[in-house]
Design a protein around this motif. Sequence first.
Motif, PDB file in Angstrom:
ATOM      1  N   SER A   1       0.833  -1.205   0.000  1.00 55.77           N
ATOM      2  CA  SER A   1       0.000   0.000   0.000  1.00 55.77           C
ATOM      3  C   SER A   1       0.867   1.254   0.000  1.00 55.77           C
ATOM      4  N   HIS A   2       1.991   1.212   0.743  1.00 57.76           N
ATOM      5  CA  HIS A   2       2.936   2.331   0.693  1.00 57.76           C
ATOM      6  C   HIS A   2       3.454   2.523  -0.733  1.00 57.76           C
ATOM      7  N   HIS A   3       3.860   1.415  -1.356  1.00 58.56           N
ATOM      8  CA  HIS A   3       4.394   1.486  -2.715  1.00 58.56           C
ATOM      9  C   HIS A   3       3.343   2.027  -3.680  1.00 58.56           C
ATOM     10  N   PHE A   4       2.126   1.537  -3.576  1.00 55.50           N
ATOM     11  CA  PHE A   4       1.053   1.966  -4.460  1.00 55.50           C
ATOM     12  C   PHE A   4       0.793   3.458  -4.305  1.00 55.50           C
ATOM     13  N   MET A   5       0.748   3.930  -3.067  1.00 54.58           N
ATOM     14  CA  MET A   5       0.505   5.355  -2.828  1.00 54.58           C
ATOM     15  C   MET A   5       1.627   6.198  -3.432  1.00 54.58           C
ATOM     16  N   LYS A   6       2.876   5.790  -3.202  1.00 55.64           N
ATOM     17  CA  LYS A   6       4.004   6.573  -3.691  1.00 55.64           C
ATOM     18  C   LYS A   6       4.066   6.589  -5.217  1.00 55.64           C
ATOM     19  N   ARG A   7       3.730   5.453  -5.836  1.00 60.46           N
ATOM     20  CA  ARG A   7       3.882   5.363  -7.280  1.00 60.46           C
ATOM     21  C   ARG A   7       2.674   5.904  -8.043  1.00 60.46           C
ATOM     22  N   PHE A   8       1.467   5.674  -7.535  1.00 58.84           N
ATOM     23  CA  PHE A   8       0.277   5.942  -8.347  1.00 58.84           C
ATOM     24  C   PHE A   8      -0.635   7.043  -7.836  1.00 58.84           C
ATOM     25  N   LEU A   9      -0.426   7.527  -6.626  1.00 57.62           N
ATOM     26  CA  LEU A   9      -1.303   8.568  -6.093  1.00 57.62           C
ATOM     27  C   LEU A   9      -0.510   9.853  -5.895  1.00 57.62           C
ATOM     28  N   PRO A  10      -0.386  10.649  -6.914  1.00 56.70           N
ATOM     29  CA  PRO A  10       0.421  11.865  -6.797  1.00 56.70           C
ATOM     30  C   PRO A  10      -0.204  12.841  -5.812  1.00 56.70           C
ATOM     31  N   GLY A  11       0.608  13.349  -4.944  1.00 61.45           N
ATOM     32  CA  GLY A  11       0.111  14.296  -3.952  1.00 61.45           C
ATOM     33  C   GLY A  11       0.879  14.138  -2.660  1.00 61.45           C
ATOM     34  N   ALA A  12       0.845  15.184  -1.848  1.00 64.57           N
ATOM     35  CA  ALA A  12       1.478  15.156  -0.533  1.00 64.57           C
ATOM     36  C   ALA A  12       0.463  14.677   0.495  1.00 64.57           C
ATOM     37  N   PHE A  13       0.844  13.682   1.268  1.00 67.24           N
ATOM     38  CA  PHE A  13      -0.039  13.137   2.291  1.00 67.24           C
ATOM     39  C   PHE A  13       0.650  13.224   3.642  1.00 67.24           C
ATOM     40  N   PRO A  14      -0.077  13.580   4.697  1.00 71.92           N
ATOM     41  CA  PRO A  14       0.535  13.683   6.026  1.00 71.92           C
ATOM     42  C   PRO A  14       0.924  12.303   6.547  1.00 71.92           C
TER      43      PRO A  14
ATOM     44  N   ARG B   1      -4.188   4.397  16.021  1.00 73.71           N
ATOM     45  CA  ARG B   1      -5.034   5.592  15.939  1.00 73.71           C
ATOM     46  C   ARG B   1      -5.064   6.149  14.506  1.00 73.71           C
ATOM     47  N   SER B   2      -3.942   6.040  13.790  1.00 76.15           N
ATOM     48  CA  SER B   2      -3.924   6.479  12.394  1.00 76.15           C
ATOM     49  C   SER B   2      -4.885   5.640  11.560  1.00 76.15           C
ATOM     50  N   TRP B   3      -4.876   4.334  11.805  1.00 74.71           N
ATOM     51  CA  TRP B   3      -5.823   3.466  11.107  1.00 74.71           C
ATOM     52  C   TRP B   3      -7.255   3.841  11.460  1.00 74.71           C
ATOM     53  N   LEU B   4      -7.513   4.056  12.755  1.00 74.37           N
ATOM     54  CA  LEU B   4      -8.870   4.356  13.214  1.00 74.37           C
ATOM     55  C   LEU B   4      -9.382   5.662  12.595  1.00 74.37           C
ATOM     56  N   LEU B   5      -8.536   6.694  12.563  1.00 75.68           N
ATOM     57  CA  LEU B   5      -8.951   7.967  11.980  1.00 75.68           C
ATOM     58  C   LEU B   5      -9.193   7.812  10.483  1.00 75.68           C
ATOM     59  N   THR B   6      -8.327   7.065   9.808  1.00 73.06           N
ATOM     60  CA  THR B   6      -8.516   6.824   8.376  1.00 73.06           C
ATOM     61  C   THR B   6      -9.824   6.090   8.131  1.00 73.06           C
ATOM     62  N   HIS B   7     -10.090   5.061   8.926  1.00 66.93           N
ATOM     63  CA  HIS B   7     -11.320   4.284   8.789  1.00 66.93           C
ATOM     64  C   HIS B   7     -12.539   5.174   8.976  1.00 66.93           C
ATOM     65  N   MET B   8     -12.493   6.064   9.976  1.00 65.23           N
ATOM     66  CA  MET B   8     -13.628   6.942  10.249  1.00 65.23           C
ATOM     67  C   MET B   8     -13.845   7.916   9.085  1.00 65.23           C
TER      68      MET B   8
ATOM     69  N   TRP C   1       0.378  10.647   9.329  1.00 67.17           N
ATOM     70  CA  TRP C   1      -0.634   9.776   9.936  1.00 67.17           C
ATOM     71  C   TRP C   1      -1.478   9.094   8.866  1.00 67.17           C
ATOM     72  N   PHE C   2      -1.773   9.804   7.752  1.00 69.38           N
ATOM     73  CA  PHE C   2      -2.606   9.206   6.715  1.00 69.38           C
ATOM     74  C   PHE C   2      -1.814   8.197   5.892  1.00 69.38           C
ATOM     75  N   ILE C   3      -0.531   8.445   5.688  1.00 64.14           N
ATOM     76  CA  ILE C   3       0.296   7.470   4.979  1.00 64.14           C
ATOM     77  C   ILE C   3       0.265   6.135   5.713  1.00 64.14           C
ATOM     78  N   GLU C   4       0.408   6.184   7.031  1.00 62.04           N
ATOM     79  CA  GLU C   4       0.379   4.932   7.809  1.00 62.04           C
ATOM     80  C   GLU C   4      -1.046   4.414   7.971  1.00 62.04           C
ATOM     81  N   GLY C   5      -2.001   5.313   8.159  1.00 61.67           N
ATOM     82  CA  GLY C   5      -3.383   4.874   8.306  1.00 61.67           C
ATOM     83  C   GLY C   5      -3.905   4.223   7.040  1.00 61.67           C
TER      84      GLY C   5
END
Length: 511
Positions: free
Chosen positions: A133-146, A212-219, A148-152
């Motif tokens: 999921s880290h790899h997918f985000m870095k390669r295919f989702l252009p944009g800056a992400f904080p 908590r990062s997962w929980l916030l992302t899920h919410m 907590w959201f990267i890990e969540g």
Amino acid sequence: MGKAGLGLMAGIAMAGAAAPAEAKWLRADTNNFIIYSEGSERDLRDFAEKLERFDATLRYRFKVEGGKDPNPLTIYLVDRATDAGRLASGKGGSSIAGFYSPDPEGSFAVSNREDYVIKGTPQSQQTLFHEYSHHFMKRFLPGAFPAWFIEGFAEYYSTADFTKEGKAEVGKPVYSRAYGLLTMPKIPAATLLFQRPLEMRNSGQMDVYYGRSWLLTHMLFNDKGRVSQLGTYIAAINKGEDPKKAATDSFGDLAVLDQDLNRYMNKPMSYRTTAEAIAIAGPITIVALTPAQDAVVPLRLERLSADGDTRMLKARDGLKKLAAQYPGDAGIWFELAKAEWDLTDETRDKAAARAAVDKALALDPKHVRANVLLGEMLTVEVEDRKDATAADWNAVRKPIILANRTNSDDPVPLSAYYRSFVNQGMKPPPIAIDGLARAFNLGPENIEARMNYAFALANDGKFDAAINLARIVAFDPHDGGSGEELLGQLEKMRKYAEGGAEEAPDTDAGE
């Protein structure tokens, strides 16, 4: 849509048996992955199918086009989680069960084949899905992400599973985080939003941070009252707004956000099931490695994971023995040359490294990475000479150009070609900048390529595009501060170009 409760950590069920002592490495090639595993061919095929289905699920979710990836991710499946932990940390006893590295040589991930379960899917699968999921985000989702959201994000998708019909189930609880979420002191939402995981004081706090990062992302993905807020927040960050202002403008009172998050943890949690089965695109081929290839895989992993001379010397010495055992294998000679070359200046034997790369190229003149390495060695030789001519620098680039012609989809020769002009002290020509852009597009997760490309854009006056590239690195929780430094340099360049700075900044990202 289904429901699942977040209960206390379930008992660990051990399943499967250790691989036999005589197990050999197999290689699976798919549309998006090269996978090495010592397990059985059947297990590897099942795993490859599931991983391709997971990739297809992410592409479906984020509308990313599929097809044959010219720069696939390499994955190594070691026997046990402790083996992955030792590779990651260099010592035993690590709690790390797998890791992902956007390495300049090519991104790779390491996971394990253990099948223990903490309610849900095997932890080895969750580990790899998290890292991919880290790899997918870095390669295919252009944009800056904080951070907590990267890990969540990675935690949220780590628990994905598939029904017997192949339908994807996404958003199930991460039960391995239950203990930390329910028994450890909670991290307030405001702290979570603005601190990086490496700022946590101990492993317990780190576990809570991930939970908590997962929980916030899920919410934010599923709560009807807040589903639009995440997009607003991410858009504001990417426009360069102050992160705290972006958070309060998007989420409202952060104390209320924290209260909502605490309540959300005690609710039944929704997860989504796709209406249709997720298809596996492309063939999956599995081959056994030759004895030489089989023997070199663990040493390649040791070399790639080494973080200092001690481990690199261990890899080098092992590769020396292999080269004596298999003197006709170009791949082993390249690995030996690279291990020797990657030692520190005080330890490296330049002559031995050059002899090894020469042997690799004598056996395989078109070996892509050996040609790039030869170019690096020639660069050092020419840089040390005060009387170097344009012809000397053309000789440096000759093996790099051959590497690119041999495999035009490999980003490493493209980046090396660009760097050769920087090392020469001259402005790279348009063809080199175009090659660097191609290298970046093939592997945008590579921080070195991203930084070089950002500076190339800035040197061409394209400051907004350059700063956007740098901002992504600056937010990365795994970055050691280089992204923030890069941002500062680019801002100085823009200020100087606009006449607002008296001193010209450094305009080279370096290596």
